[in-house]
Design a protein around this motif. Structure first.
Motif, mmCIF file in Angstrom:
data_model
loop_
_atom_site.group_PDB
_atom_site.id
_atom_site.type_symbol
_atom_site.label_atom_id
_atom_site.label_comp_id
_atom_site.label_asym_id
_atom_site.label_seq_id
_atom_site.Cartn_x
_atom_site.Cartn_y
_atom_site.Cartn_z
ATOM 1 N N GLU A 9 29.286 -9.062 49.184
ATOM 2 C CA GLU A 9 29.437 -9.162 47.732
ATOM 3 C C GLU A 9 28.507 -8.174 47.050
ATOM 4 O O GLU A 9 27.314 -8.101 47.365
ATOM 5 N N TYR A 56 35.878 -17.814 48.046
ATOM 6 C CA TYR A 56 34.760 -18.035 48.971
ATOM 7 C C TYR A 56 34.230 -19.453 48.808
ATOM 8 O O TYR A 56 33.899 -19.879 47.703
ATOM 9 N N TYR A 111 26.140 -7.651 59.824
ATOM 10 C CA TYR A 111 27.402 -6.989 59.442
ATOM 11 C C TYR A 111 28.248 -6.678 60.679
ATOM 12 O O TYR A 111 29.446 -6.993 60.731
ATOM 13 N N LEU A 127 33.822 -7.016 45.876
ATOM 14 C CA LEU A 127 33.728 -7.331 47.300
ATOM 15 C C LEU A 127 33.909 -6.061 48.130
ATOM 16 O O LEU A 127 34.832 -5.282 47.922
ATOM 17 N N TRP A 128 32.988 -5.866 49.048
ATOM 18 C CA TRP A 128 33.113 -4.812 50.046
ATOM 19 C C TRP A 128 33.666 -5.456 51.317
ATOM 20 O O TRP A 128 33.006 -6.244 51.969
ATOM 21 N N TYR A 129 34.893 -5.114 51.644
ATOM 22 C CA TYR A 129 35.605 -5.762 52.747
ATOM 23 C C TYR A 129 35.995 -4.729 53.789
ATOM 24 O O TYR A 129 36.563 -3.686 53.466
ATOM 25 N N TYR A 173 32.366 -9.214 55.147
ATOM 26 C CA TYR A 173 32.516 -9.389 53.704
ATOM 27 C C TYR A 173 31.135 -9.271 53.056
ATOM 28 O O TYR A 173 30.194 -9.978 53.434
ATOM 29 N N PRO A 192 32.006 -15.014 57.076
ATOM 30 C CA PRO A 192 33.470 -14.871 57.245
ATOM 31 C C PRO A 192 34.172 -16.209 57.428
ATOM 32 O O PRO A 192 35.336 -16.351 57.028
ATOM 33 N N GLU A 242 38.287 -8.284 43.344
ATOM 34 C CA GLU A 242 38.393 -7.224 44.341
ATOM 35 C C GLU A 242 37.307 -6.179 44.181
ATOM 36 O O GLU A 242 36.737 -5.691 45.169
ATOM 37 N N MET A 253 35.453 -17.637 54.113
ATOM 38 C CA MET A 253 36.387 -16.867 53.292
ATOM 39 C C MET A 253 37.807 -17.376 53.502
ATOM 40 O O MET A 253 38.251 -17.612 54.624
ATOM 41 N N TRP A 272 39.821 -12.931 46.048
ATOM 42 C CA TRP A 272 39.217 -13.578 47.206
ATOM 43 C C TRP A 272 38.595 -14.903 46.790
ATOM 44 O O TRP A 272 37.990 -15.007 45.726
ATOM 45 N N ALA A 293 36.024 -9.264 60.766
ATOM 46 C CA ALA A 293 35.913 -8.725 59.409
ATOM 47 C C ALA A 293 34.503 -8.959 58.897
ATOM 48 O O ALA A 293 33.812 -9.889 59.326
#
Length: 435
Positions: free
Chosen positions: A129, A164, A116, A180-182, A127, A146, A177, A149, A162, A125
Motif C-alpha cells: 500500500e 483488504y 516482499y 496499491l503496488w501489486y 501487495y 496476501p 488501484e 486480500m 481491492w 503475489a
C-alpha cells in the motif's frame, strides 16, 4: 470419540494457523474464496492439508524460500536518473530513500524486501500500500498480508478495486488501484495470481506425508506392527495375557515368547522396503525444482555436479535463471506503479546484482581490474564502491591496458608512432634537398 478428540487438533493445526490469519472480526461468507482456500489448503493426492504454514514446516521449502528471499533482500535497490546516454544515482529522489534505505517507519529495506519476495514465493503475489503525505507525494510503502486480500473487483469504469481484511483494524477496507503496488509472481491473465503453494499441493503434500511417515516410524522405534497367530481358540484371559506380553516387549524391547504353535506375521513395511530415505531425497529435489534452486544450495549434495561443470557454473545458473528473473520483475513493476508517467521517461529502478560479489574479495578484485584496464570504470569509481574516498586527478581518468593511457590520449607519445613519423619527415627532407 476420544480418539477423534486426540487426533483432530494435530491434523488441523496448520490449517487453523494459516486460515485464521487476518480474518478475526471479519465477516466470512460462502463467497469468501480467499478464506476457504487458506482454511482447507490446496487439494492433493495424499489428503494432507497444504497451507503456507505447513509448507514452511518442510525443511527444503523453508531453505528455498529463505535462500531466495534473503539473497535478494540484501542486494541494493537503486533509482537512477537518465539524461541522454548518462545514468546517475538519483539520491535526491524520494523513491531512492524508500527502496534503498527504509520503506516505512517499522522496517529496514532488507526486512521489507525479504517479506516482499517471500510473499511472491509462497502466495504468488506481493501487495504494497502506497502512503502519501499532505502534498500527495509518496512517503511510505506498507506491506500487506496476501492471505488477507480478496480477489480484485473491476468497476464499471474499468478501474480495479481491492478489498483488504485489515488484521489490525479488524475490518475490511477498500483500496483504490492507484494506492496499491501489486506484483503477481506468475499469472495467466495479468491480474489474478497463481499460488505456488496451492498449485504445488501434490509436491508439498507428498513431502509432508513422507515426513509424517518417517516421524511415525522412528517414534515406534522402527518396530513393525503385526499379527500373532495361534493354532487354537483362546480364552479371553489368554488373549489379554498375550496382548500385554507383546506390548511389554514392544515398549521395552527383548524377545517375545509365544506358545502353542503361535507365530508372528509382520504387517507394516520396514523403512528399507518402503524406501523412506529415497522418497525423502526425491522430495528435496522436487521442491528445489519447484523453486528453481540447485539442491546443493539447500544442503542436498548427492547430485551437486549435475548442472554445468561444477559449483561455479551452478552459481552462474542460479543467478541467471533464479535471482535475475525475480529482479527484473520487481524492477519493472516498481517503475510502473511507483513512478508517474513523466518520471518513467527519465528515471529507472535497478537491483544491483554485483552486490553478490560483496563477500568474495577475489572476484571483486578481478572485476575491478577488468573494468579499469578496459576503460569502463575509473579507479575512483572502484574506490566509491569500496566506501573509500576519491583520490581525484588521474584516479578519475579512464585508462586502458596499453601503457594505461587515457582513452583520449591513445596514439600520443607512442615510440613506434614517433619513430615512423620521424622517418617520414627525414625522407621528405632528403627528397626536397635532392630536388
Amino acid at each position: 470419540m476420544n480418539q477423534t478428540k486426540q487426533t483432530l487438533p494435530a491434523r488441523v493445526k496448520s490449517a487453523l494457523a494459516g486460515g485464521l490469519a487476518g480474518w478475526l472480526g471479519v465477516p466470512i461468507g460462502l463467497d469468501s474464496g480467499a478464506f476457504w482456500a487458506a482454511w482447507f489448503g490446496g487439494r492433493n493426492f495424499t489428503g494432507e492439508s497444504v497451507t503456507v504454514n505447513s509448507t514452511l514446516q518442510l525443511s527444503t521449502a523453508w531453505a528455498c524460500v529463505r535462500l531466495l528471499a534473503d539473497t535478494l533482500s540484501t542486494l541494493p535497490v537503486n533509482v537512477y536518473r537518465e539524461v541522454g546516454d548518462t545514468k546517475t544515482l538519483a539520491k535526491d529522489h524520494e523513491l531512492y530513500r524508500l527502496l534503498h534505505d527504509q520503506p516505512n517507519d517499522n522496517m529496514t529495506a532488507a526486512v521489507f524486501w525479504q517479506i516482499y519476495v517471500a510473499c511472491l514465493l509462497l502466495w504468488g503475489a506481493a501487495y504494497v500500500e502506497k502512503r502519501r503525505n499532505v502534498l500527495g507525494k509518496l512517503s511510505a510503502l506498507d506491506i500487506l498480508l496476501p492471505s488477507c486480500m480478496m480477489p480484485p473487483r473491476i468497476r464499471d469504469d474499468g478501474s480495479i478495486e481491492w478489498t483488504y481484511n485489515d488484521p489490525i483494524l479488524k475490518k475490511s477496507r477498500v483500496i483504490a488501484e492507484e494506492d496499491l503496488w501489486y506484483l503477481p509472481a506468475f499469472t495467466l491473465d495479468g491480474l489474478n495470481p497463481i499460488s505456488p503453494v496451492q498449485m504445488g499441493a501434490n509436491v508439498f503434500g507428498g513431502a509432508i506425508a513422507a515426513d509424517r511417515a518417517s516421524a511415525s516410524t522412528f517414534k515406534d522405534g522402527m518396530k513393525s506392527a503385526g499379527l500373532v497367530t495361534m493354532d487354537a481358540v483362546l480364552k479371553p484371559g489368554q488373549r489379554d495375557e498375550i496382548r500385554a506380553h507383546v506390548k511389554t516387549v514392544s515398549d521395552q524391547g527383548g524377545y517375545m515368547v509365544l506358545e502353542k504353535g503361535a507365530g508372528f506375521e509382520q504387517l507394516r513395511m520396514n523403512p528399507q522396503d518402503a524406501e523412506l530415505l529415497a522418497t525423502r531425497g526425491f522430495n528435496v529435489e522436487e521442491i528445489c525444482r519447484w523453486y528453481r534452486v540447485p539442491p546443493w544450495m539447500v544442503g542436498h549434495t548427492e547430485k551437486s555436479t549435475s548442472w554445468g561443470t561444477g559449483i561455479e557454473q551452478q552459481m552462474i545458473g542460479f543467478v541467471t535463471f533464479s535471482l535475475r528473473t525475480w529482479a527484473v520483475r520487481i524492477e519493472q513493476s516498481a517503475k510502473k506503479d511507483l513512478m508517474t508517467p513523466v518520471e518513467r521517461g527519465s528515471y529507472s529502478v535497478e537491483i544491483a546484482m554485483e552486490g553478490l560479489l560483496r563477500g568474495d574479495s577475489a572476484s571483486r578484485a578481478a572485476f575491478y581490474s577488468q573494468m579499469t584496464q578496459n576503460g569502463v570504470m575509473t579507479r575512483d569509481d572502484c574506490r566509491k564502491k569500496e566506501n573509500l574516498p576519491p583520490m581525484g586527478g588521474n584516479a578519475a581518468v579512464l585508462t586502458v591496458q596499453s601503457n594505461m593511457l587515457p582513452i583520449d590520449k591513445l596514439g600520443e607519445n607512442n615510440p613506434a608512432t614517433a619513430a615512423k613519423d620521424a622517418l617520414a619527415a627525414w625522407l621528405t627532407s632528403e627528397s626536397s634537398d635532392a630536388t
